[in-house]
Design a protein around this motif. Structure first.
Motif, PDB file in Angstrom:
ATOM      1  N   GLY A  40       0.792  -1.226   0.000  1.00 43.91           N
ATOM      2  CA  GLY A  40       0.000   0.000   0.000  1.00 43.91           C
ATOM      3  C   GLY A  40       0.825   1.278   0.000  1.00 43.91           C
ATOM      4  O   GLY A  40       0.283   2.351   0.244  1.00 43.91           O
ATOM      5  N   THR A  41       2.126   1.181  -0.301  1.00 43.74           N
ATOM      6  CA  THR A  41       2.998   2.353  -0.306  1.00 43.74           C
ATOM      7  C   THR A  41       2.414   3.440  -1.212  1.00 43.74           C
ATOM      8  O   THR A  41       2.152   3.202  -2.388  1.00 43.74           O
ATOM      9  N   VAL A  42       2.216   4.637  -0.661  1.00 39.18           N
ATOM     10  CA  VAL A  42       1.456   5.653  -1.384  1.00 39.18           C
ATOM     11  C   VAL A  42       2.082   6.004  -2.735  1.00 39.18           C
ATOM     12  O   VAL A  42       1.372   6.108  -3.744  1.00 39.18           O
ATOM     13  N   MET A  96       1.517   3.129  -5.134  1.00 30.37           N
ATOM     14  CA  MET A  96       0.111   3.016  -5.513  1.00 30.37           C
ATOM     15  C   MET A  96      -0.245   4.093  -6.540  1.00 30.37           C
ATOM     16  O   MET A  96      -0.978   3.832  -7.505  1.00 30.37           O
ATOM     17  N   TYR A 109       1.195   3.088  -9.807  1.00 31.65           N
ATOM     18  CA  TYR A 109       0.433   1.946 -10.323  1.00 31.65           C
ATOM     19  C   TYR A 109      -0.865   2.405 -10.983  1.00 31.65           C
ATOM     20  O   TYR A 109      -1.224   1.954 -12.071  1.00 31.65           O
ATOM     21  N   LEU A 110      -1.573   3.323 -10.335  1.00 33.24           N
ATOM     22  CA  LEU A 110      -2.847   3.781 -10.905  1.00 33.24           C
ATOM     23  C   LEU A 110      -2.618   4.426 -12.273  1.00 33.24           C
ATOM     24  O   LEU A 110      -3.386   4.196 -13.218  1.00 33.24           O
ATOM     25  N   SER A 168      -3.100  -4.185  -0.022  1.00 34.18           N
ATOM     26  CA  SER A 168      -3.966  -3.895  -1.161  1.00 34.18           C
ATOM     27  C   SER A 168      -3.545  -4.629  -2.423  1.00 34.18           C
ATOM     28  O   SER A 168      -4.386  -5.082  -3.204  1.00 34.18           O
ATOM     29  N   ARG A 174      -4.783  -8.079  -2.331  1.00 34.29           N
ATOM     30  CA  ARG A 174      -6.244  -8.099  -2.494  1.00 34.29           C
ATOM     31  C   ARG A 174      -6.616  -7.948  -3.975  1.00 34.29           C
ATOM     32  O   ARG A 174      -7.464  -8.674  -4.492  1.00 34.29           O
ATOM     33  N   ILE A 175      -5.961  -7.010  -4.644  1.00 33.18           N
ATOM     34  CA  ILE A 175      -6.244  -6.814  -6.079  1.00 33.18           C
ATOM     35  C   ILE A 175      -5.836  -8.058  -6.868  1.00 33.18           C
ATOM     36  O   ILE A 175      -6.552  -8.527  -7.767  1.00 33.18           O
ATOM     37  N   GLU A 231      -8.353 -10.169  -9.228  1.00 29.84           N
ATOM     38  CA  GLU A 231      -8.218 -10.080 -10.683  1.00 29.84           C
ATOM     39  C   GLU A 231      -7.312 -11.154 -11.286  1.00 29.84           C
ATOM     40  O   GLU A 231      -7.066 -11.134 -12.497  1.00 29.84           O
TER      41      GLU A 231
END
Lengths: 462, 462
Positions: free
Chosen positions: B147-149, B152, B155-156, B185, B188-189, B193
């Motif tokens: 979950g490193t901001v 993330m 990645y988005l 996270s 979880r993704i 997927e």
């Protein structure tokens, strides 16, 4: 086009538990700065760097060689070390597109690649020569003294390779020397062989030479706006004419670091830009600050803060833990770039996952700006001295302004610490030992001293 | 295949004026090390890194993904920061040809390029995406916590670009996650997927993860001999089983640095390889040493040495002046590579010029070796603590050995300093401040603390 320094987080009042520079210390330092300013202004024999930004003749000489280079050559190979390399590398990283040397000619708008050999690692030079088409390569040999051993060794190898590739005669037309106007081996070779040579004025030392052809020639070759670069530097030079530290930005930077070290034990001084293109600027600063201020005083005392390079936000995941919780022995100067908050929009996706959902709609420009402010605030909340240099954009003007700020600050800091900021006597012994081992004439005394050093003790080896 | 540590120049006797670690200090420290060793061996929940070099299952998983990558993809884009990026970058610089990403496919023997995005600078990401053919790009998303901001956010953006380039369905087949086996996270993704995911074992922290898929997957993709890499690491792990510091190389390194800091005021600890390919190894070490040891003790005292990266011979023209003449507050650990003395022959030319004539017939390999020894000797002659790690060659085995040496030394140093080497509580406050400004749920307390911080004071700005 502005450069501002916010140093609230270095001052008592903003920091907890009585930490910080007091108003009384700042007032006293203002008086010390007046004296330092006068002393610096008296060192005209060392202050050539102040006049470089307005030296039209030198600028025209660089631009002429740059024009003669672009189109005729695809690659520029710069041989140099220390001040001869760090400035050009910092300018390339800051002002050319990322991964410049991996781009196509079109992506580089027709400008050549720039390869800098700043070490004598045999593997690097071999790999570089194997990749270059030497018939399309211009070679810049850069050394103030004209005799730097590493650069001379590189030169001998590259010149031989060039002669084999294009012939002895043509090789001369590929070479450009950048060196002292009168003395040194490069100047001697240039005269004997008619090699194009640009001057580093005699009163400009290597680490203060970025606005001479050392930095301006490679910058001009890569298509950087060198007039804007020098314009930014000239702007700061004017700013620094007065001896009131409250109106002299480079002076304020110098005084803050000096007070932090000598009055508050903050002897490690971090430069931490929050911008990838400024990564190598921090390395250029490290040389300037370390080599100028790390000195033995006449009474035998050693002084000098230790500069430490960092990069935001990246180093939040490396060095910042130490800055936050380690010994109270550091200052951190951030460089923050305004006006990028609409760059790098983050798409909304995974809205159901708390660690990602809130990011959608923000931008990377916002994120990096927020992270800088958050880190500055967190450091201050823990009593850690920090300041922020704000610039409007990463462009040639602001790079010129930043670099001249640090050069002037270095000269002032030299006067405040009471050292000669313009020499480097400490590296002489290692040089002499190397000469002795290489069998250079005149190194007998060094050989004797070397032989007398303690030998590796097998008890202290594993 | 050997790794040796020569620390004569840290010991009393070799240094002038009574400087240096005494035999009594060394003997006492040997006892302290016994306790430290036992304490470390008791921290099994943190010692996952010791078992990575012999974890066949993890190795096979990385190799399988690497095989699935080579040939199908020309470029690998790694999204990660801190421990997720520094290891892969250090391995690429050390073990791939110089300027790897600028080489042709043939020069890379068919192996992909590796691009590492380890920051959130909008210009860097935009330039990287503009250059890549995403239909031929594999994307590795690397975060222990998942979950490193910064990662993330990257990645988005990259996932959106990938989806636009190849479609949502196909995008999943380009992605590989490297994260915790259970939580976070990314996991979880991945589950939702069906995205290929490699494990970082739960008991392996980010900065100790280079021998997990974090380092091994990108290394295998670039064609690095990952079995040799792990072999070097396993060798050192065995070396370090005993609690006798005189036979435990990582232990000796840790003890020397700890004694130098706590008994001799040498709180700045330089790592200075004399080899271009090891330049980024020093940055990897900086994170490991700084983030592990820079801590507040339970009694409120701040401890932790400051690691400083350097590169020889280059830094002889930058930082060495400070190391030689500045305050007696540093140790320098060189890394010297044996057996390069026949590489890079310097041609005879300009025999009539004293500054060049003596170089002909020598080699660059000799020169860089001589400069390292000369600098070590000169530092010792001036009472400056230094040691040299000798390796036979820059290859996968020796990199594995060096990196495991530093990881073990870090664990030991944590015990000697009395800190938890495996956490990083100091970065939490800055993170919380950033969350507050970004409007992440649950950051109200941080917002309140942020709002209470002193605001920029116009008196302290210019």
């Amino acid at each position: 086009m502005t450069l501002t320094l916010d140093f609230t987080n270095m001052m008592a009042g903003a920091l907890p538990n009585g930490a910080g520079i007091t108003e009384a210390q700042w007032r006293e330092a203002a008086e010390a700065f007046r004296l330092a300013h006068r002393q610096v202004m008296g060192q005209q024999a060392q202050l050539g760097f102040l006049h470089l930004p307005t030296n039209e003749e030198l600028l025209r000489a660089s631009v002429a060689v740059a024009q003669d280079t672009r189109g005729r050559f695809d690659d520029v190979l710069l041989l140099g070390i220390g001040g001869s390399a760090l400035g050009p590398i910092a300018l390339r990283t800051a002002l050319c597109a990322p991964q410049w040397n991996a781009l196509t000619l079109e992506q580089r708008s027709g400008n050549p690649r720039l390869h800098v050999l700043d070490n004598v690692d045999p593997a690097t030079i071999a790999a570089t020569l194997a990749r270059l088409d030497l018939s399309r390569t211009r070679v810049l040999v850069v050394s103030k003294s004209g005799g730097t051993v590493e650069t001379m060794a590189q030169y001998l190898i590259v010149r031989e390779a060039l002669a084999q590739a294009v012939g002895e005669e043509q090789a001369r037309a590929h070479l450009v020397f950048v060196t002292d106007p009168e003395v040194g081996s490069l100047r001697r070779i240039a005269r004997a062989e008619g090699i194009t040579t640009l001057d580093i004025p005699a009163n400009v030392g290597g680490r203060f030479s970025v606005f001479s052809p050392v930095g301006v020639l490679p910058a001009a070759i890569m298509g950087i706006d060198v007039r804007a670069l020098l314009g930014g530097a000239a702007h700061v030079t004017l700013l620094a004419e007065g001896e009131d530290v409250a109106r002299n930005l480079p002076g304020a930077f110098a005084v803050l670091q000096w007070l932090s070290d000598t009055q508050h034990g903050r002897r490690i001084q971090v430069l931490m830009p929050y911008a990838d293109p400024l990564r190598d600027l921090a390395l250029w600063f490290v040389q300037l600050w370390a080599e100028s201020l790390g000195k033995i005083l006449p009474d035998g005392t050693s002084v000098g803060p230790t500069p430490l390079p960092a990069l935001g936000a990246t180093d939040q995941h490396s060095q910042v833990q130490l800055f936050m919780e380690g010994p109270q022995d550091k200052t951190v100067t951030f460089i923050a770039v305004r006006g990028r908050t609409d760059e790098g929009r983050i798409p909304a996706r995974h809205a159901d996952i708390p660690e990602l959902g809130y990011l959608g709609g923000h931008t990377l420009g916002e994120l990096i700006d927020i992270e800088q402010r958050a880190t500055a605030g967190a450091l201050a909340a823990r009593g850690r001295f920090n300041a922020t240099l704000h610039i409007d954009a990463i462009d040639a003007w602001h790079l010129g302004a930043l670099m001249q700020t640090f050069e002037l600050a270095t000269a002032y800091a030299g006067a405040l610490y009471g050292v000669d900021a313009f020499n480097q006597p400490g590296v002489e012994l290692g040089k002499q030992f190397a000469y002795a081992m290489l069998g250079r004439a005149g190194s007998d005394a060094a050989r004797t001293e070397w032989d007398a050093l303690p030998k590796p003790d097998p008890r202290w080896r594993l």
